[in-house]
Design a protein around this motif. Sequence first.
Motif, mmCIF file in Angstrom:
data_model
loop_
_atom_site.group_PDB
_atom_site.id
_atom_site.type_symbol
_atom_site.label_atom_id
_atom_site.label_comp_id
_atom_site.label_asym_id
_atom_site.label_seq_id
_atom_site.Cartn_x
_atom_site.Cartn_y
_atom_site.Cartn_z
ATOM 1 N N LEU A 21 19.492 -29.344 143.166
ATOM 2 C CA LEU A 21 19.750 -30.714 143.596
ATOM 3 C C LEU A 21 18.492 -31.437 144.037
ATOM 4 O O LEU A 21 18.486 -32.657 144.144
ATOM 5 C CB LEU A 21 20.771 -30.722 144.727
ATOM 6 C CG LEU A 21 22.227 -30.831 144.299
ATOM 7 C CD1 LEU A 21 23.116 -30.966 145.524
ATOM 8 C CD2 LEU A 21 22.450 -32.001 143.366
ATOM 9 N N ALA A 22 17.418 -30.711 144.271
ATOM 10 C CA ALA A 22 16.176 -31.369 144.658
ATOM 11 C C ALA A 22 15.703 -32.336 143.578
ATOM 12 O O ALA A 22 14.997 -33.300 143.851
ATOM 13 C CB ALA A 22 15.095 -30.319 144.929
ATOM 14 N N THR A 23 16.103 -32.077 142.324
ATOM 15 C CA THR A 23 15.711 -32.971 141.236
ATOM 16 C C THR A 23 16.769 -34.031 140.962
ATOM 17 O O THR A 23 16.534 -34.931 140.171
ATOM 18 C CB THR A 23 15.495 -32.171 139.936
ATOM 19 O OG1 THR A 23 16.758 -31.603 139.542
ATOM 20 C CG2 THR A 23 14.473 -31.093 140.116
ATOM 21 N N SER A 24 17.944 -33.935 141.625
ATOM 22 C CA SER A 24 19.067 -34.766 141.222
ATOM 23 C C SER A 24 18.886 -36.235 141.528
ATOM 24 O O SER A 24 19.528 -37.081 140.931
ATOM 25 C CB SER A 24 20.352 -34.259 141.884
ATOM 26 O OG SER A 24 20.287 -34.462 143.279
ATOM 27 N N THR A 25 18.043 -36.563 142.514
ATOM 28 C CA THR A 25 17.856 -37.969 142.826
ATOM 29 C C THR A 25 16.976 -38.671 141.801
ATOM 30 O O THR A 25 16.857 -39.883 141.821
ATOM 31 C CB THR A 25 17.232 -38.134 144.219
ATOM 32 O OG1 THR A 25 16.005 -37.397 144.273
ATOM 33 C CG2 THR A 25 18.177 -37.618 145.299
ATOM 34 N N SER A 26 16.352 -37.903 140.928
ATOM 35 C CA SER A 26 15.476 -38.536 139.937
ATOM 36 C C SER A 26 15.807 -38.183 138.497
ATOM 37 O O SER A 26 15.471 -38.940 137.588
ATOM 38 C CB SER A 26 14.020 -38.161 140.205
ATOM 39 O OG SER A 26 13.851 -36.760 140.107
ATOM 40 N N THR A 27 16.466 -37.043 138.259
ATOM 41 C CA THR A 27 16.717 -36.594 136.894
ATOM 42 C C THR A 27 18.205 -36.393 136.652
ATOM 43 O O THR A 27 18.861 -35.694 137.406
ATOM 44 C CB THR A 27 15.985 -35.270 136.611
ATOM 45 O OG1 THR A 27 14.600 -35.419 136.942
ATOM 46 C CG2 THR A 27 16.109 -34.899 135.140
ATOM 47 N N ILE A 28 18.703 -37.024 135.602
ATOM 48 C CA ILE A 28 20.128 -36.945 135.276
ATOM 49 C C ILE A 28 20.290 -36.662 133.792
ATOM 50 O O ILE A 28 19.618 -37.280 132.948
ATOM 51 C CB ILE A 28 20.848 -38.259 135.624
ATOM 52 C CG1 ILE A 28 20.807 -38.517 137.131
ATOM 53 C CG2 ILE A 28 22.304 -38.241 135.143
ATOM 54 C CD1 ILE A 28 21.393 -39.838 137.533
ATOM 55 N N ALA A 29 21.170 -35.731 133.463
ATOM 56 C CA ALA A 29 21.557 -35.507 132.072
ATOM 57 C C ALA A 29 22.810 -36.336 131.807
ATOM 58 O O ALA A 29 23.732 -36.354 132.618
ATOM 59 C CB ALA A 29 21.838 -34.032 131.827
ATOM 60 N N PHE A 30 22.829 -37.013 130.661
ATOM 61 C CA PHE A 30 23.975 -37.858 130.311
ATOM 62 C C PHE A 30 24.428 -37.477 128.908
ATOM 63 O O PHE A 30 23.687 -37.663 127.933
ATOM 64 C CB PHE A 30 23.600 -39.336 130.362
ATOM 65 C CG PHE A 30 24.781 -40.259 130.546
ATOM 66 C CD1 PHE A 30 24.989 -40.912 131.746
ATOM 67 C CD2 PHE A 30 25.692 -40.463 129.520
ATOM 68 C CE1 PHE A 30 26.074 -41.758 131.933
ATOM 69 C CE2 PHE A 30 26.776 -41.291 129.683
ATOM 70 C CZ PHE A 30 26.977 -41.948 130.903
ATOM 71 N N VAL A 31 25.637 -36.937 128.810
ATOM 72 C CA VAL A 31 26.174 -36.458 127.537
ATOM 73 C C VAL A 31 27.334 -37.349 127.115
ATOM 74 O O VAL A 31 28.361 -37.415 127.797
ATOM 75 C CB VAL A 31 26.637 -34.992 127.678
ATOM 76 C CG1 VAL A 31 27.396 -34.538 126.445
ATOM 77 C CG2 VAL A 31 25.432 -34.085 127.925
ATOM 78 N N GLY A 32 27.157 -38.050 125.993
ATOM 79 C CA GLY A 32 28.170 -38.968 125.485
ATOM 80 C C GLY A 32 27.727 -40.397 125.657
ATOM 81 O O GLY A 32 27.965 -41.010 126.695
ATOM 82 N N THR A 33 27.066 -40.968 124.633
ATOM 83 C CA THR A 33 26.463 -42.297 124.767
ATOM 84 C C THR A 33 27.084 -43.280 123.777
ATOM 85 O O THR A 33 26.384 -43.963 123.038
ATOM 86 C CB THR A 33 24.936 -42.232 124.575
ATOM 87 O OG1 THR A 33 24.650 -41.675 123.281
ATOM 88 C CG2 THR A 33 24.297 -41.372 125.649
ATOM 89 N N GLY A 34 28.415 -43.362 123.785
ATOM 90 C CA GLY A 34 29.124 -44.305 122.928
ATOM 91 C C GLY A 34 29.169 -45.685 123.552
ATOM 92 O O GLY A 34 28.276 -46.090 124.295
ATOM 93 N N ARG A 35 30.255 -46.413 123.284
ATOM 94 C CA ARG A 35 30.369 -47.801 123.742
ATOM 95 C C ARG A 35 30.293 -47.927 125.260
ATOM 96 O O ARG A 35 29.774 -48.909 125.787
ATOM 97 C CB ARG A 35 31.678 -48.423 123.251
ATOM 98 C CG ARG A 35 31.696 -48.753 121.771
ATOM 99 C CD ARG A 35 32.975 -49.490 121.396
ATOM 100 N NE ARG A 35 32.969 -49.873 119.999
ATOM 101 C CZ ARG A 35 32.430 -50.979 119.513
ATOM 102 N NH1 ARG A 35 31.820 -51.818 120.344
ATOM 103 N NH2 ARG A 35 32.468 -51.256 118.228
#
Length: 307
Positions: A21-35
């Motif tokens: 979580l130390a990286t969570s404030t800056s790095t996010i994975a986002f899966v599913g980039t449709g509409r």
Amino acid sequence: MSTHTPARQDTATAPTDPRRLATSTSTIAFVGTGRMGGPMAANLARAGFDVRVWNRTADRAALLTGAGAAVAPSPAEAVRGTGILVTMLADGPATEQAAAGPDGFLADAPGLVWVQMATVGADWTARLGRIAARHGVTFVDAPVSGSEGPARAGQLIVLASGPDRIRNVLAPVFGAVGRATVWLGPAGAGTSAKLVLNNWLVDLAETTAETLSFARRLGLDPTAIVDLLQSTPLGSPYAVQKATTMLTGDFTPAFALKHALKDAELAVQAAQASGTELALTQALLPRWRHAAASHADDDLAAVYTAA
């Protein structure tokens, strides 16, 4: 009569790894980039997050490089080294495949916070929550209320549910994609609320289509009826907006009919599982399926063509 309660997560089996979580404030994975997912990921990148995106159709993910996102070759690579994952895929099976399939994001995920924001229904939400717990992942059920326009404007309503301890961590994430976040209880409550809201939405859209068709068949000008409704408390802003769209015949999708139909079916399934009946929604399903046969990708206002 059976009862239905939101899927609860055993948070003791899914501890959050502080190092991750130390990286969570800056790095996010986002899966599913449709509409919907595309604009949401773009808003996260514009808000200053380091966003890694993956989509089953790679071209849609590539569009987000202009907003500052990086494209990952697989869900597993998208989450590598991140603390937070957001999924916004079409349905439960697609989400499970991205999670547990080859190169799935759960391959090396202990301590990850998984924020599931798509509308996949009560059964799939519970199933995905159980899968997350088995992999030591904290599961947050947070579908959104709003269509593509609010998604682009960062004006969605986040219907969040999950462990209390994760709320502050996710506040800036939800703040980047929505104008308000409502925390509703343990994981599963967000999906329940989304089904209730969308059940209202589809019933209102069907009533609007029927009203316009009824007026036309009685020899009245449907536009005059819309004006009359707008001048009274009966004409909700949403109904008036959809009525205008129905009469102009411009079905550019804000909320595609195929997705609205899916949500209506999910609502009926959840109602049946809880021992209740959604008589209005069940009655509209045949007509909506007929309209979707030729207007699946059009706005749900296209149900007017079958009224």
